[in-house]
Write an enzyme that holds these catalytic residues in place. Structure first.
Site, PDB file in Angstrom:
ATOM      1  CB  ALA A   1      -0.888  -0.010   1.234  1.00  0.00           C
TER       2      ALA A   1
ATOM      3  N   GLY B   1       0.714  -5.156   1.004  1.00  0.00           N
ATOM      4  CA  GLY B   1      -0.382  -5.252   0.043  1.00  0.00           C
ATOM      5  C   GLY B   1       0.086  -5.844  -1.285  1.00  0.00           C
TER       6      GLY B   1
ATOM      7  CD  GLU C   1      -2.448  -7.896   2.632  1.00  0.00           C
ATOM      8  OE1 GLU C   1      -2.230  -6.700   2.370  1.00  0.00           O
ATOM      9  OE2 GLU C   1      -3.151  -8.273   3.575  1.00  0.00           O
TER      10      GLU C   1
ATOM     11  CD  GLU D   1       1.107  -5.902   5.507  1.00  0.00           C
ATOM     12  OE1 GLU D   1       2.015  -6.696   5.875  1.00  0.00           O
ATOM     13  OE2 GLU D   1       0.469  -6.051   4.455  1.00  0.00           O
TER      14      GLU D   1
HETATM   15  C1  LIG Z   1      -8.569  -0.049   6.686  1.00  0.00           C
HETATM   16  C2  LIG Z   1      -7.530   0.212   5.661  1.00  0.00           C
HETATM   17  C3  LIG Z   1      -7.231  -1.000   4.802  1.00  0.00           C
HETATM   18  C4  LIG Z   1      -5.930  -0.843   4.111  1.00  0.00           C
HETATM   19  C5  LIG Z   1      -5.484  -2.189   3.683  1.00  0.00           C
HETATM   20  C6  LIG Z   1      -4.199  -2.158   2.949  1.00  0.00           C
HETATM   21  C7  LIG Z   1      -3.058  -2.298   3.824  1.00  0.00           C
HETATM   22  C8  LIG Z   1      -1.924  -2.655   3.291  1.00  0.00           C
HETATM   23  C9  LIG Z   1      -0.794  -2.698   4.151  1.00  0.00           C
HETATM   24  C10 LIG Z   1       0.501  -2.381   3.431  1.00  0.00           C
HETATM   25  O1  LIG Z   1       0.771  -2.757   2.349  1.00  0.00           O
HETATM   26  S1  LIG Z   1       1.516  -1.412   4.335  1.00  0.00           S
HETATM   27  C11 LIG Z   1       2.935  -1.256   3.321  1.00  0.00           C
HETATM   28  C12 LIG Z   1       3.731  -2.510   3.344  1.00  0.00           C
HETATM   29  N1  LIG Z   1       4.964  -2.294   2.678  1.00  0.00           N
HETATM   30  C13 LIG Z   1       6.080  -2.000   3.322  1.00  0.00           C
HETATM   31  O2  LIG Z   1       6.123  -1.951   4.509  1.00  0.00           O
HETATM   32  C14 LIG Z   1       7.277  -1.736   2.472  1.00  0.00           C
HETATM   33  C15 LIG Z   1       7.947  -0.486   2.925  1.00  0.00           C
HETATM   34  N2  LIG Z   1       9.113  -0.220   2.115  1.00  0.00           N
HETATM   35  C16 LIG Z   1      10.290  -0.827   2.337  1.00  0.00           C
HETATM   36  O3  LIG Z   1      10.454  -1.681   3.167  1.00  0.00           O
HETATM   37  C17 LIG Z   1      11.434  -0.341   1.504  1.00  0.00           C
HETATM   38  O4  LIG Z   1      11.172   0.948   1.112  1.00  0.00           O
HETATM   39  C18 LIG Z   1      11.672  -1.225   0.248  1.00  0.00           C
HETATM   40  C19 LIG Z   1      10.401  -1.342  -0.566  1.00  0.00           C
HETATM   41  C20 LIG Z   1      12.158  -2.615   0.659  1.00  0.00           C
HETATM   42  C21 LIG Z   1      12.733  -0.560  -0.651  1.00  0.00           C
HETATM   43  O5  LIG Z   1      13.891  -0.313   0.120  1.00  0.00           O
HETATM   44  P1  LIG Z   1      15.099   0.553  -0.469  1.00  0.00           P
HETATM   45  O6  LIG Z   1      16.153   0.587   0.587  1.00  0.00           O
HETATM   46  O7  LIG Z   1      15.459   0.077  -1.810  1.00  0.00           O
HETATM   47  O8  LIG Z   1      14.523   2.006  -0.690  1.00  0.00           O
HETATM   48  P2  LIG Z   1      13.864   3.014   0.337  1.00  0.00           P
HETATM   49  O9  LIG Z   1      14.770   4.169   0.498  1.00  0.00           O
HETATM   50  O10 LIG Z   1      13.411   2.329   1.547  1.00  0.00           O
HETATM   51  O11 LIG Z   1      12.547   3.448  -0.441  1.00  0.00           O
HETATM   52  C22 LIG Z   1      12.639   4.199  -1.643  1.00  0.00           C
HETATM   53  C23 LIG Z   1      11.535   5.233  -1.646  1.00  0.00           C
HETATM   54  O12 LIG Z   1      10.296   4.554  -1.723  1.00  0.00           O
HETATM   55  C24 LIG Z   1       9.420   5.006  -0.701  1.00  0.00           C
HETATM   56  N3  LIG Z   1       8.556   3.866  -0.335  1.00  0.00           N
HETATM   57  C25 LIG Z   1       8.910   2.610  -0.108  1.00  0.00           C
HETATM   58  N4  LIG Z   1       7.863   1.856   0.157  1.00  0.00           N
HETATM   59  C26 LIG Z   1       6.793   2.663   0.097  1.00  0.00           C
HETATM   60  C27 LIG Z   1       5.390   2.457   0.288  1.00  0.00           C
HETATM   61  N5  LIG Z   1       4.886   1.251   0.550  1.00  0.00           N
HETATM   62  N6  LIG Z   1       4.598   3.523   0.163  1.00  0.00           N
HETATM   63  C28 LIG Z   1       5.072   4.745  -0.131  1.00  0.00           C
HETATM   64  N7  LIG Z   1       6.400   4.999  -0.329  1.00  0.00           N
HETATM   65  C29 LIG Z   1       7.222   3.965  -0.206  1.00  0.00           C
HETATM   66  C30 LIG Z   1      10.369   5.401   0.419  1.00  0.00           C
HETATM   67  O13 LIG Z   1       9.747   6.260   1.299  1.00  0.00           O
HETATM   68  C31 LIG Z   1      11.496   6.024  -0.352  1.00  0.00           C
HETATM   69  O14 LIG Z   1      11.113   7.325  -0.718  1.00  0.00           O
HETATM   70  P3  LIG Z   1      11.693   8.581   0.060  1.00  0.00           P
HETATM   71  O15 LIG Z   1      11.174   9.746  -0.712  1.00  0.00           O
HETATM   72  O16 LIG Z   1      13.173   8.422   0.068  1.00  0.00           O
HETATM   73  O17 LIG Z   1      11.092   8.513   1.432  1.00  0.00           O
END
Ligand SMILES: CCCCCC/C=C/CC(=O)SCCNC(=O)CCNC(=O)[C@H](O)C(C)(C)COP(=O)(O)OP(=O)(O)OC[C@H]1O[C@@H](n2cnc3c(N)ncnc32)[C@H](O)[C@@H]1OP(=O)(O)O
Length: 719
Positions: free
Chosen positions: A61, A100, A103, A123
């Site tokens: 997400a 997500g 998922e 998450e």
């Molecule tokens: C009632 C509501 C119902 C909702 C139901 C839906 C719920 C879904 C739950 C989820 O999916 S929660 C999200 C789960 N995903 C994560 O936790 C992944 C988080 N990201 C990471 O762990 C890392 O970023 C990575 C993907 C492994 C990549 O790592 P890397 O070291 O290569 O780069 P970063 O510097 O960490 O990231 C680059 C850049 O991307 C932004 N970013 C990463 N993931 C997300 C994301 N999921 N959403 C938005 N942005 C994301 C990160 O912030 C970096 O950007 P920035 O500008 O430098 O901050």
């Protein structure tokens, strides 16, 4: 956004397009919904492949959307529609499938992963649970024990491990999308009923109730007050005990509670704070994106005590050639043995060869002459460190970066000993240095952006979260620790016990209360510093330990313990007693309680009842107040820097976001009001006097933490 292409005539390819990680933003979800409908309605299309652009399947997400009004098609019905589709849908997983993203893949009928891909449901690290069916589908696919492990830890697993679990159907070293397209063609006409995970029974081990009880106990013990890990266990228990639809309802209820909790907001703030610290800036205007680091091939460490050994291990494990220097033969031999042991144990854990050959040991400082970067880790004594810096400056190449692992001494004084003060920075590691994630990179007035950029990059390469901070006594972390420790001692003087103070702080979420932590680190460390500062001396006129130093209240309690040889765990006695020196099991010490009674009587201090609120407010708000002073002084660029330092270096509970985020959640006006109250009661304790920036923020209407930098800028420009 998402793109649609028809490949090989009969396969509809949906490509998620949302850089940098193809997160499931509203636009991406809308794209998937529309393009699935299109693929299902085209008669020529027999099967569908979903992939992500730029070699990344999906990072889950879009976390940025969580703070605002959610719009666009919701995730759960979207995934249900994919699972219910009449044509096979194959997920082509490259790079990552997280949260997500995984998922979504679990809603597909097949999953093909590249061998280098990683998948997981992280998450819980954001204060949530896999709330788009993940908590119900994963246990049905891979079994309850494995699902509990993945969902409660949030750990990422490799494609190979995912294959072993049955989480993916196939892994490939080739182009994953091509392999998935061929696979989709092969399965085009096959029945799908057996491929819909939501219809699977949840296979449970016979002792499933015991398993849930054990996991719940472990999770409660380690969560330190975090609620998401507990909700994760509850959600998987619903999968194990309820039909799918009821399990989904339970997942929804649990997710709704977490989603609106302060903990989820704190953890999501912290996610972005960790990334923000990489975008460092200096008061001079130098920044991460305009300052290029210089490559470091060969590093050196001077002084192989506990810190030097840990730093050497961290460097060697990351593949750097290291020259490790200790001038005393006996200490050198001992260090060599210990470092080899640490490398061997680490290598065994990670299933790799130990990097023993990366290290050359020496007794002579000359042996670091050709190093690109040297880290001095000798005893915390300015005179000694100055001498080492003079020697380093004389023997090293003119381009060598000279760094000090001091935990709080003046970097500028060290820089002044060298020919090239612009190449001097602090690299403050935390013990044990090969384990702890935090590194404070300290720039002095003469440090160049090149030196800061190089130290920051080196930190990243050895797996540290590096935070660039300015030069002042104690830098950020230890400077803020001072008022915190001081308040804890004052609370003892006023009637509290170490056990009570620790209990309150541990209930708040610290891994260890302040007194347990002091016993672990060694009380003598701070004592030596206070002696060097001329603080830990009895009053010359009376010979009595004075409770006033330089016009401020001072507690000599720590000094008095050290005078008795009570240095903490290592001597078996400190704020607690231990079975034997080195033991880690702290027990309340009746001697200490009598000692406190006598001390209070000697100084005519009347013990009063101190409650939870007073312990928390005095310890934490004095520390937070110092944090505001640090921001005001420009020692930290923003509140995120402080919060990251405290979570990674001082075991501040992550689900509370860090001290500055905590202040924002408590309410800045409340922090200000309580500090004013305590300062009035203790006018001889300057750390309780609310600082200018805090007042200014409150006067500006307590803006959200993301807006503090604007107020900080104004305050600094006025100073
Ligand atoms: C009632 C509501 C119902 C909702 C139901 C839906 C719920 C879904 C739950 C989820 O999916 S929660 C999200 C789960 N995903 C994560 O936790 C992944 C988080 N990201 C990471 O762990 C890392 O970023 C990575 C993907 C492994 C990549 O790592 P890397 O070291 O290569 O780069 P970063 O510097 O960490 O990231 C680059 C850049 O991307 C932004 N970013 C990463 N993931 C997300 C994301 N999921 N959403 C938005 N942005 C994301 C990160 O912030 C970096 O950007 P920035 O500008 O430098 O901050």
């Amino acid at each position: 956004m998402a793109q649609y292409t028809r490949v090989s005539g009969s396969v509809g390819l949906i490509t998620l397009q949302s850089p940098p990680v193809n997160a499931l933003s509203a636009a991406v979800r809308q794209g998937i919904v529309d393009l699935m409908q299109r693929a299902l309605s085209e008669p020529e299309v027999k099967s569908v492949v979903i992939c992500g652009q730029n070699g990344i399947f999906c990072g889950g997400a879009d976390i940025k959307e969580f703070g605002g009004q959610m719009s666009g098609p919701p995730l759960i019905p979207m995934i249900h529609a994919i699972e219910a589709a009449s044509k096979p849908v194959v997920a082509a997983i490259e790079g990552i499938a997280l949260g997500g993203g995984l998922e979504l893949a679990l809603g597909c009928h097949y999953r093909i992963a590249h061998s280098k891909a990683r998948v997981g449901l992280p998450e819980v690290t954001l204060g949530l649970l896999p709330g788009a069916g993940g908590s119900q589908r994963l246990p049905r696919l891979i079994g309850v024990p494995a699902a509990l492990d993945l969902i409660t830890t949030g750990r990422h697993v490799t494609a190979a491990e995912a294959l072993k679990f049955g989480l993916v159907d196939q892994i490939t070293d080739h182009n994953t999308v091509n392999v998935a397209v061929k696979f989709a063609q092969r399965v085009a006409d096959q029945p799908l009923d057996a491929r819909r995970i939501s219809t699977y029974p949840c296979l449970c081990p016979s002792d499933v109730a015991v398993l849930f009880e054990e996991v719940m106990q472990r999770v409660r013990r380690t969560a330190r007050g975090a609620i998401a890990p507990i909700a994760c266990v509850q959600a998987v228990r619903a999968a194990a005990t309820l039909p799918y639809n009821q399990g989904m309802e339970r997942e929804r209820e649990l997710m709704a509670t977490l989603f609106t909790s302060g903990q989820a907001r704190a953890l999501q703030y912290f996610f972005f704070a960790q990334r923000a610290v990489g975008r460092w800036s200096m008061p001079s205007g130098a920044r991460w994106d305009t300052s290029k680091p210089r490559p470091v091939h060969k590093a050196a460490v001077i002084g192989l005590g506990t810190m030097g050994r840990g730093i050497t291990v961290a460097l060697a494990q990351a593949g750097f050639s290291v020259v490790a220097v200790e001038t005393q033969e006996k200490q050198l031999m001992e260090a060599k043995q210990k470092i080899s042991g640490m490398l061997e144990r680490g290598a065994k854990r990670r299933g790799v060869a130990p990097a023993l050959d990366k290290i050359n040991y020496g007794r002579n400082i000359q042996s670091v002459a050709d190093a690109d970067l040297v880290i001095e880790a000798v005893f915390e004594d300015m005179a000694l460190k100055k001498k080492v810096f003079q020697q380093l400056s004389a023997v090293c190449k003119p381009s060598t970066f000279l760094c000090s692992n001091t935990s709080g001494l003046d970097i500028d004084q060290l820089a002044c000993q060298t020919r090239n003060p612009e190449l001097v920075v602090g690299m403050h590691f935390f013990a044990p240095a090969h384990v702890m994630k935090l590194l404070e990179v300290v720039y002095g007035p003469k440090s160049s952006p090149l030196a800061v950029a190089t130290a920051m990059q080196l930190g990243k390469k050895i797996g540290k979260v590096s935070v660039a901070v300015g030069n002042c006594r104690g830098f950020v972390g230890n400077r803020m620790l001072k008022p915190y420790l001081e308040q804890a001692l004052f609370l003892l003087e006023e009637g509290a016990t170490p056990e009570f103070v620790d209990q309150v702080l541990e209930e708040f979420g610290f891994a260890m209360g302040v007194f347990r932590m002091s016993d672990l680190s060694g009380l003598d460390v701070g004592w030596k510093v206070r002696m060097a500062d001329g603080l830990a001396m009895p009053d010359p006129t009376t010979g009595q330990p004075t409770r006033l130093r330089q016009g401020r209240r001072y507690s000599p309690l720590g000094d008095l313990l050290c005078e008795q040889g009570r240095f903490g765990q290592k001597t078996g006695r400190g704020w607690y007693q231990y079975d034997k020196p080195g033991s880690q099991v702290a027990k309340p010490d009746p001697w200490l309680h009598s000692f406190l009674d006598e001390y209070r009587a000697r100084h005519a201090l009347v013990a009063h009842r101190i409650d939870h609120q007073e312990v928390l407010e005095r310890c934490l708000y004095s520390m937070i107040n110092e944090g505001f002073r640090i921001l005001e002084d420009g020692i930290a660029a923003g509140p995120e820097d402080i919060d990251v330092i405290y979570v990674f270096g001082y075991s501040w509970p992550r689900h509370r976001g860090g001290p500055m985020f905590y202040a924002a959640t408590v309410g800045l006006n409340k922090v200000l009001e309580r500090l004013e109250h305590y300062y009035q009661a203790h006018p001889d304790v300057p750390s309780l006097q609310p600082c200018h920036l805090l007042r200014k923020l409150v006067a500006s209407g307590s803006p959200p933490i993301q807006k503090w930098r604007e107020v900080i800028k104004k305050v600094r420009s006025q100073l």
